[in-house]
Structures are given as C-alpha cells and as structure tokens.
Write a protein that holds these residues in place. Structure first.
Motif, mmCIF file in Angstrom:
data_model
loop_
_atom_site.group_PDB
_atom_site.id
_atom_site.type_symbol
_atom_site.label_atom_id
_atom_site.label_comp_id
_atom_site.label_asym_id
_atom_site.label_seq_id
_atom_site.Cartn_x
_atom_site.Cartn_y
_atom_site.Cartn_z
ATOM 1 N N ARG A 72 -5.111 11.964 -47.147
ATOM 2 C CA ARG A 72 -4.972 10.784 -47.997
ATOM 3 C C ARG A 72 -3.501 10.431 -48.191
ATOM 4 O O ARG A 72 -3.120 9.267 -48.144
ATOM 5 N N ARG A 73 -2.669 11.446 -48.402
ATOM 6 C CA ARG A 73 -1.254 11.176 -48.644
ATOM 7 C C ARG A 73 -0.598 10.551 -47.413
ATOM 8 O O ARG A 73 0.272 9.691 -47.541
ATOM 9 N N LYS A 74 -1.013 10.968 -46.210
ATOM 10 C CA LYS A 74 -0.422 10.395 -45.005
ATOM 11 C C LYS A 74 -0.732 8.907 -44.870
ATOM 12 O O LYS A 74 0.044 8.162 -44.274
ATOM 13 N N LEU A 75 -1.849 8.467 -45.422
ATOM 14 C CA LEU A 75 -2.185 7.044 -45.375
ATOM 15 C C LEU A 75 -1.333 6.229 -46.349
ATOM 16 O O LEU A 75 -1.038 5.068 -46.097
ATOM 17 N N GLN B 244 5.941 14.720 -45.300
ATOM 18 C CA GLN B 244 5.298 15.846 -44.623
ATOM 19 C C GLN B 244 5.019 15.533 -43.144
ATOM 20 O O GLN B 244 3.901 15.604 -42.660
ATOM 21 N N VAL B 245 6.077 15.189 -42.424
ATOM 22 C CA VAL B 245 5.952 14.859 -41.004
ATOM 23 C C VAL B 245 5.767 16.137 -40.196
ATOM 24 O O VAL B 245 6.537 17.091 -40.348
ATOM 25 N N GLY C 211 8.606 7.108 -39.439
ATOM 26 C CA GLY C 211 8.775 5.708 -39.127
ATOM 27 C C GLY C 211 7.858 5.173 -38.045
ATOM 28 O O GLY C 211 8.014 4.022 -37.618
ATOM 29 N N VAL C 212 6.912 5.961 -37.590
ATOM 30 C CA VAL C 212 5.982 5.521 -36.538
ATOM 31 C C VAL C 212 4.707 4.959 -37.145
ATOM 32 O O VAL C 212 4.246 3.880 -36.766
ATOM 33 N N MET C 213 4.156 5.678 -38.111
ATOM 34 C CA MET C 213 2.878 5.277 -38.701
ATOM 35 C C MET C 213 3.102 4.297 -39.849
ATOM 36 O O MET C 213 3.966 4.503 -40.703
ATOM 37 N N PRO C 214 2.339 3.203 -39.921
ATOM 38 C CA PRO C 214 2.490 2.243 -41.022
ATOM 39 C C PRO C 214 1.899 2.779 -42.320
ATOM 40 O O PRO C 214 1.097 3.712 -42.318
ATOM 41 N N ASN C 215 2.305 2.168 -43.411
ATOM 42 C CA ASN C 215 1.778 2.514 -44.728
ATOM 43 C C ASN C 215 0.531 1.676 -45.004
ATOM 44 O O ASN C 215 0.565 0.453 -44.895
ATOM 45 N N VAL D 248 -1.002 19.298 -34.409
ATOM 46 C CA VAL D 248 -0.914 19.076 -35.833
ATOM 47 C C VAL D 248 -0.954 17.597 -36.101
ATOM 48 O O VAL D 248 -0.941 16.785 -35.185
ATOM 49 N N GLU D 249 -1.006 17.235 -37.386
ATOM 50 C CA GLU D 249 -1.334 15.858 -37.708
ATOM 51 C C GLU D 249 -0.200 15.103 -38.359
ATOM 52 O O GLU D 249 0.603 15.655 -39.080
#
Length: 349
Positions: free
Chosen positions: A267-270, A276-277, A284-288, A346-347
């Motif tokens: 959930r936090r990654k979304l 926590q990369v 900077g790759v994945m959007p918020n 890993v994610e």
C-alpha cells in the motif's frame, strides 16, 4: 419487567470463554481486595480511635512480615495476571494460517466488506462457523473501530494504514457489529450485523448472486488498467521488479535495510513510491497513485499480488506463480552489487 437480562454479551467466538474467565477472576479478586481493605479500615477506626484528648498512641516503625507480605503478594498476583493476559494477547494478535482473508474499509458511516471470492457487503458480514476469519482493515476518512461484542473483539480502523483482527465463530447466529470510536454526526448509525452460518449454508450463500470475479481477478484487471503491467513484467525484464513470489518475502532496500513485503508495504508503495526502494532499482520510476486508486482497489491489487505467491504461512509459491527462486544472500536479498535480474526478485511497488 426486564426480560433477556444478561450480565455480559453472548459468547460466540473461540476466545470469548477465555476473555470471560479472565474478566471474572479479575472482578472477584478486585472485589475481595476492596472488601478486605474496607473491613480493615472500619476495624482500624473503631479499634484505634483516640479515647481522650490527651491520649497518645504508641508507634511501631517497622513490621518486617507485614511489609514483605504487602510487597510479595501483590507482585505475585500482578505477574500472574500479566502472564495470563499477555498469553491471551499474543494468541489474538496472530491469526491462524488457515484463516479466511477478508477486507474491510470503514467510511462515514458504513462498513464496506470484500470477500476473497469477490462478494461485497455493506454493514453485513457472512462467515462460516468453525473457520477463522482474518480482517485486514483501513479507513477512507477518520478513525473508526470495528467492535463485535459477541466475539470479544474491538480493533481501531485507521486512515492511511492497515490494522488486523481475527475471530472464529463457534455457533450460528446474528451478531451486532458497532463502530466503537466517535466518527462524526452519524456515528450512532454506523452499525451492522455479522451472520455466522453453518459451512454448508455459507457455501450456498457464496454461490448466490455470482460476482464479477474474485478479488484477485479484479486486482489483475486494475493491474492492467492502471498500467502496472507496463513496468512490472513477469520475465524479469521490466523497469520495476517482478511481483511473482513476492508477498510476505523479505525485501532488501537501497538503504541496506530489509522489510517484509506485506499489505502495508504494498500500500505504501502506491502512495509513496520513492520510499523503501528495493536494491537494484531506482527512485522516480513509479508514479504516485494517491487520489487515483481507491482503498478498495488497493485491496484488490494486494489480493492479486498475494495470489502470485507464496501463500501466507508457507515458503512455497502458489500454483499461479513462477517457480520458486532462491531469496537472499549473506548480505540480504540480491546483496550489494546484484544485477537487475537479481533485484527483480524484490518489489518496487
């Protein structure tokens, strides 16, 4: 005339009896201590009151047996109840591995509940008797509290994070569900019912009103709808990690720390993708996705990632996941200097 009077709510869960016993023993002990102190005070007032204005009582400054007694006896009692209560607490804080996972979203002023098979309910929850049920809960607005008196369970439901509770119904029936935390003008109306059903009746209920799909299959739709599949490839060639066999596995971060890929991590990654990369990947790759995906959609996405394996309580991936991979080195998952393929275990989400 008062009818159906009860000293406490009906007991309908596997832990209700243990709660009742602890409460009764504490009540009896506290009552006995209070009565003993009151009697001693009354006796002391009568026995040692001053007989005349000039009377001076004798003073005894030390009484070792009494001082030892009022120190040792309470200590033993407190430690006994501490161990008893802690044992019960640890039991209710860890759900059994075979528990059915369901998801709850609190919202002013209703409870929205999702079953893994895809059924959705509002202010109602159908569960089987004799099977543990684990609830992963969050709130869309303010703090709520999921309270089922008959099950002796009450857990705060917080915005921005997940909390968990579990119970196992022991007899069929209809049991009250309340919000026990004041949450606004219609707080008193945020109530519902839990229907504990025989396993056969529960399976029949599941087949009624066929849903669009399971929670995991809906999560797969969102996975493609929001473009997650564009970067999270299942061939270890994407810009973001392969999500297969990720759930509940350790994740080595670029900071050198290790976290577990649980519901809260996903959930936090979304909502904060640059926190926590994982090792081997860049920020900077994945959007918020804050304000884009709802809490219910996040739960569906988590269910989909969970379905990719491994299953909770095991070290093996689910049948839908990829072949098991060897996780970890002496320095953690991937380890310093790992290639992007190793980091793909890993994610980033």
């Amino acid at each position: 005339m008062i009818t159906n009077f009860r000293l406490w709510p009906v007991s309908a869960s596997s832990v209700a009896g243990q709660f009742n016993l602890l409460f009764v023993v504490l009540l009896i002990l506290c009552t006995l201590v209070s009565v003993a102190i009151a009697i001693f005070l009354i006796y002391s007032v009568i026995r040692y009151h001053r007989k005349s204005e000039n009377e001076l009582g004798s003073q005894k400054r030390y009484n070792i047996p009494i001082e030892v007694a009022w120190t040792v006896i309470p200590f033993i009692l407190f430690m006994a109840f501490y161990v008893w209560g802690a044992n019960l607490y640890f039991h209710i804080e860890r759900p059994p591995d075979n528990a059915i996972s369901m998801y709850v979203v609190g919202k002013q002023w209703m409870w929205k509940i999702q079953h893994p098979e895809g059924q959705r309910e509002i202010n109602e929850l159908h569960i089987p008797v004799g099977r543990p049920v684990k609830l992963t809960m969050t709130s869309e607005d303010v703090i709520h509290s999921f309270f089922v008196p008959a099950f002796r369970t009450k857990q705060d439901v917080l915005p921005g994070r997940y909390t968990m509770t579990w119970f196992e119904a022991t007899k069929p029936g209809k049991y009250h569900l309340f919000c026990a935390q004041y949450c606004g003008t219609k707080h008193s109306g945020m109530i519902g019912w839990i229907y504990a059903m025989n396993p056969v009746d529960y399976q029949n209920w599941l087949t009624q009103g066929a849903p669009e799909g399971s929670l995991a299959s809906n999560g797969e739709k969102y996975f493609h709808q929001f473009g997650c599949a564009n970067c999270h490839h299942f061939n270890n060639q994407g810009r973001c990690p392969d999500l297969r066999n990720l759930y509940m596995r350790p994740v080595l971060l670029t900071t050198g720390q290790t976290v577990t890929a649980d519901d809260s991590y996903i959930r936090r990654k979304l909502h904060d993708p640059d926190a926590q990369v994982p090792w081997g990947f860049s920020a900077g790759v994945m959007p918020n996705f804050t304000g884009i995906v709802s809490e219910e959609q996040i739960l569906a996405l988590i269910s989909y990632i969970k379905a990719l394996g491994p299953q909770p309580g095991t070290q093996e991936p689910s049948s839908s996941g990829a072949a098991p991979t060897q996780y970890g080195t002496q320095k953690g998952i991937g380890g310093p200097g790992a290639t992007s393929n190793a980091g793909s275990q890993v994610e980033k989400r």
